[in-house]
Each structure stands twice: as structure tokens, then as C-alpha cells.
Design an enzyme around this catalytic site. Sequence first.
Site, mmCIF file in Angstrom:
data_model
loop_
_atom_site.group_PDB
_atom_site.id
_atom_site.type_symbol
_atom_site.label_atom_id
_atom_site.label_comp_id
_atom_site.label_asym_id
_atom_site.label_seq_id
_atom_site.Cartn_x
_atom_site.Cartn_y
_atom_site.Cartn_z
ATOM 1 N N THR A 72 0.840 -1.202 0.000
ATOM 2 C CA THR A 72 0.000 0.000 0.000
ATOM 3 C C THR A 72 0.874 1.251 0.000
ATOM 4 O O THR A 72 0.602 2.210 -0.738
ATOM 5 C CB THR A 72 -0.933 -0.015 1.234
ATOM 6 O OG1 THR A 72 -1.734 -1.202 1.177
ATOM 7 C CG2 THR A 72 -1.825 1.198 1.280
ATOM 8 N N ASN A 150 -6.124 -9.038 -8.088
ATOM 9 C CA ASN A 150 -6.062 -9.873 -6.894
ATOM 10 C C ASN A 150 -7.290 -10.756 -6.730
ATOM 11 O O ASN A 150 -7.227 -11.808 -6.120
ATOM 12 C CB ASN A 150 -5.871 -9.008 -5.641
ATOM 13 C CG ASN A 150 -6.762 -7.793 -5.612
ATOM 14 O OD1 ASN A 150 -6.749 -6.978 -6.527
ATOM 15 N ND2 ASN A 150 -7.563 -7.672 -4.576
ATOM 16 N N HIS A 200 4.575 -9.972 1.593
ATOM 17 C CA HIS A 200 3.772 -11.076 2.139
ATOM 18 C C HIS A 200 2.967 -11.822 1.082
ATOM 19 O O HIS A 200 2.289 -12.795 1.400
ATOM 20 C CB HIS A 200 2.905 -10.598 3.309
ATOM 21 C CG HIS A 200 1.734 -9.739 2.958
ATOM 22 N ND1 HIS A 200 0.447 -10.206 2.974
ATOM 23 C CD2 HIS A 200 1.639 -8.440 2.610
ATOM 24 C CE1 HIS A 200 -0.395 -9.221 2.660
ATOM 25 N NE2 HIS A 200 0.317 -8.135 2.438
ATOM 26 N N CYS A 324 -9.346 -7.181 1.926
ATOM 27 C CA CYS A 324 -9.673 -5.857 2.453
ATOM 28 C C CYS A 324 -11.160 -5.562 2.342
ATOM 29 O O CYS A 324 -11.673 -4.756 3.092
ATOM 30 C CB CYS A 324 -8.887 -4.800 1.696
ATOM 31 S SG CYS A 324 -7.204 -5.259 1.444
HETATM 32 N N1 PLP Z 1 -2.425 -4.238 -4.326
HETATM 33 C C1 PLP Z 1 -2.880 -5.480 -4.537
HETATM 34 C C2 PLP Z 1 -3.194 -5.911 -5.929
HETATM 35 C C3 PLP Z 1 -3.047 -6.367 -3.459
HETATM 36 O O1 PLP Z 1 -3.522 -7.587 -3.684
HETATM 37 C C4 PLP Z 1 -2.727 -5.921 -2.155
HETATM 38 C C5 PLP Z 1 -2.975 -6.796 -0.981
HETATM 39 O O2 PLP Z 1 -3.963 -7.516 -0.941
HETATM 40 C C6 PLP Z 1 -2.224 -4.619 -1.985
HETATM 41 C C7 PLP Z 1 -2.098 -3.805 -3.089
HETATM 42 C C8 PLP Z 1 -1.828 -4.106 -0.625
HETATM 43 O O3 PLP Z 1 -0.582 -4.653 -0.216
HETATM 44 P P1 PLP Z 1 -0.164 -4.640 1.328
HETATM 45 O O4 PLP Z 1 -1.053 -5.605 2.024
HETATM 46 O O5 PLP Z 1 1.278 -5.078 1.364
HETATM 47 O O6 PLP Z 1 -0.312 -3.243 1.812
#
Ligand code: PLP
Length: 385
Positions: A72, A150, A200, A324
Amino acid sequence: MDTIYFDNNATTKVDEHVLEEMKPFFCDLYGNPSSMHTFGGQVGSRIHKAREQVAGLLGCQPDEIVFTGCGTESDNTAINSVLAAAPNKRKIITTRVEHPAVLTVSRELENRGYTLIELGVDKKGRLDLNELREQLDDDTALVTIMYANNETGVLFPIEEIAAMVTKRGIVFHTDAIQAVGKISMDMSKSKIDLLSVSGHKLHAPKGIGVLYVKKGTRLSPFMLGGHQEAGRRAGTENVPGIIGLGKACELAAENLEEENSKVKALRDKLESAILEKCPDCFINGDSENRLPNTTNISFEYIEGEAILLLLDKYGICASSGSACTSGSLEPSHVLRAMGVPFTAAHGSIRFSLSRYNTEEEVDYTIEKMPEIVNKLRDLSPFVAK
Ligand code: PLP
């Protein structure tokens, strides 16, 4: 049977080799890499090695890697930084199917007066590149489009898009958080200016990310403070996280093809058996251009949350949207953008596999899924009895 984990797009297990590499950096090699003494300096040289390992996976130079606190942060930094570097340009182009780490920031910028274009997708989740081409103009500061979705695993033709965008002198960022470690990349041959990674998602720990910044791309830091990361990201480094991510990238580079073909074979077996054994279900997304580990299936007439609860009773972890957005009853914005009908979007389940999944786990899930679906359909008011 132990827990069966099919939720690897939400997060992954830390690889044991990764953990082993990290361990000394908690209680033995705990120096601050910015310190003048040898004790801290040796940590600095291990960070340098980790930077090389990440660069090896992405096919770039080590000094093009900026370590961040998470995916993020990488997305936020990329977007805000490009806009700060081009104060006279007011237009941002993205897609309706981005992760909230991109969409929320972009919409906030729209509230602050930027023009935001959110490109739509077709029913397979694909972009219309002509629509993108028509939107590129002299006012456009940034195009930010994800590498792989995702929720559905759909891959966008990112290299083609990057070439089209940068040819117009516009900066191109991609959220490659789901693609890195699954799709082979070579930034030395790519037109991508900025690319986000999250540890992660590829068997490194949570709380470590990377922003790849192509040489020559202006980056105004998001975090201000000390001079870490060559002044591009202040804050004392998450040393164990960085070391772990370096090892995870090295392992991904070594095993990418072999692991992907194993994971893809398991995903395909699971997907085709579910489609065959459960009536009235279909795959969401372009099954040709997809991550090897992901399948998103809609089950008509029943609720995704109910399916998840029954899967959970059998020890099977899956997801009904992105990590999320789950917890809210709104159907997935990605499936809605693809025009998946409201009820089918509500009945969608994402299975996302990793190198740790086995054929036995897939077979067990194939056995349980028809039982779960039939049980819920028997209770559903939408199915004619
Ligand atoms: N972008 C995508 C496509 C993701 O799948 C995710 C996490 O699910 C993120 C951004 C956010 O990453 P982080 O959890 O490391 O902040």
C-alpha cells in the site's frame, strides 16, 4: 487433515528458508545499518545483498529498488510522487478494478481537484486499449494500472500498455503485487517507470514492500525524515523484513517456472472438477490470461459467505473477495465492474493456491464442494424445489 490454505492472494506462509535468513537480525545482528560502527555496517552490507536479490527477480539495477513498509505504501508513494513532480498536469488514468491501495488514493485526489479516469473492463475483466489510447493527453500526469487482479487473477497486457503510455511522455506505474514471483519480469527491457511489490504475497513476511523506480524517474519521497534509501524513503529500515524479502525473491527467481506449472496443474484440477460437479457455476475473468494460482468461481443462487463458512468447517480457507473488502456485504467492485450480476457476484469464491498446496488437499476440496453447494441450494429460496 490440517488447515487447507487456498487464500494465498490475501497472504502467504513465510518460507522456512526465508525465516532462517531473518532470524540472526533480531537478537544477534541488530545494529542500525546507518551507524558508523562495524556492528551496524555489517547489517548495511546485508541490506545491499537483499537489494541485489530483489533486483535479480525484477531484472533491474539494485539502486532502482526502494524498500517500503508495505505494498500500500509503494502504491501511495508512486501516485503522490508522480503528481508532485508534475504540478501542472491534472489528470490521472486508472481502472475500475484496481486494489483499494490505488483506487482510494486516486479518488481522494479527484476530491482534491484532479481529473480521474477509471477505465472499465469487459465481462472477462479485460481492458479496451483503444479507450486508454484515446484518454492519453498532454494533461495526463500518470497512468496507474495493475499487473494482475487480486480477485480474479486476470493479467493486463502491461508491457504493451507501458510502451503506449510512455511513448506519450507520460509516467506509468503498475501495482504488480499479485504478479511478482508468479510472472517473470525483466525491467531492463521494460517501459514500466514504477512498480509496486509486497513481501507477504511471495512468502516473505508482512510489513515489507518495494517500489521499483526506473533510473531517471523523479521520486519525491512520501516519508520525510532521515536519509535512508538514498533519501527516497525515510525511517530506520525493517532489517529482518528486507533480508527475508531478498531471500524470498531469490527463491522465486530460482523456482518460478517449476512452481508455477505445479500450482497451475492443481488450480486447473480444482477448477474443472468444481465446474463439472457443481451445476450453475462459472469462472469469473479471462481464463486464458490469468495468474497460474487463482480461480474465481460464481455459484448461482447461494451466498459466498455461506459457502466460506461451510468450507471453514472442513478446515478449508478461501475468500469471497479481496481480504480488504470482505467483512462488508457490498459485492466485489471488481466483479461489478465486469458486469457479473449482483446475485452471482454475491455467490463468488476465490481460491488462490501456492507452492505449499498438495494434490491431496485439492482432492479433499473437490469431494466437499458439491456437498456444500447442494446443501446451500436446498436451503435457498431462489432454487425451485
Ligand atoms: N495491491 C494489490 C493488488 C493487493 O492484492 C494488495 C494486498 O492484498 C495490496 C495492493 C496491498 O498490499 P499490502 O497488504 O502489502 O499493503
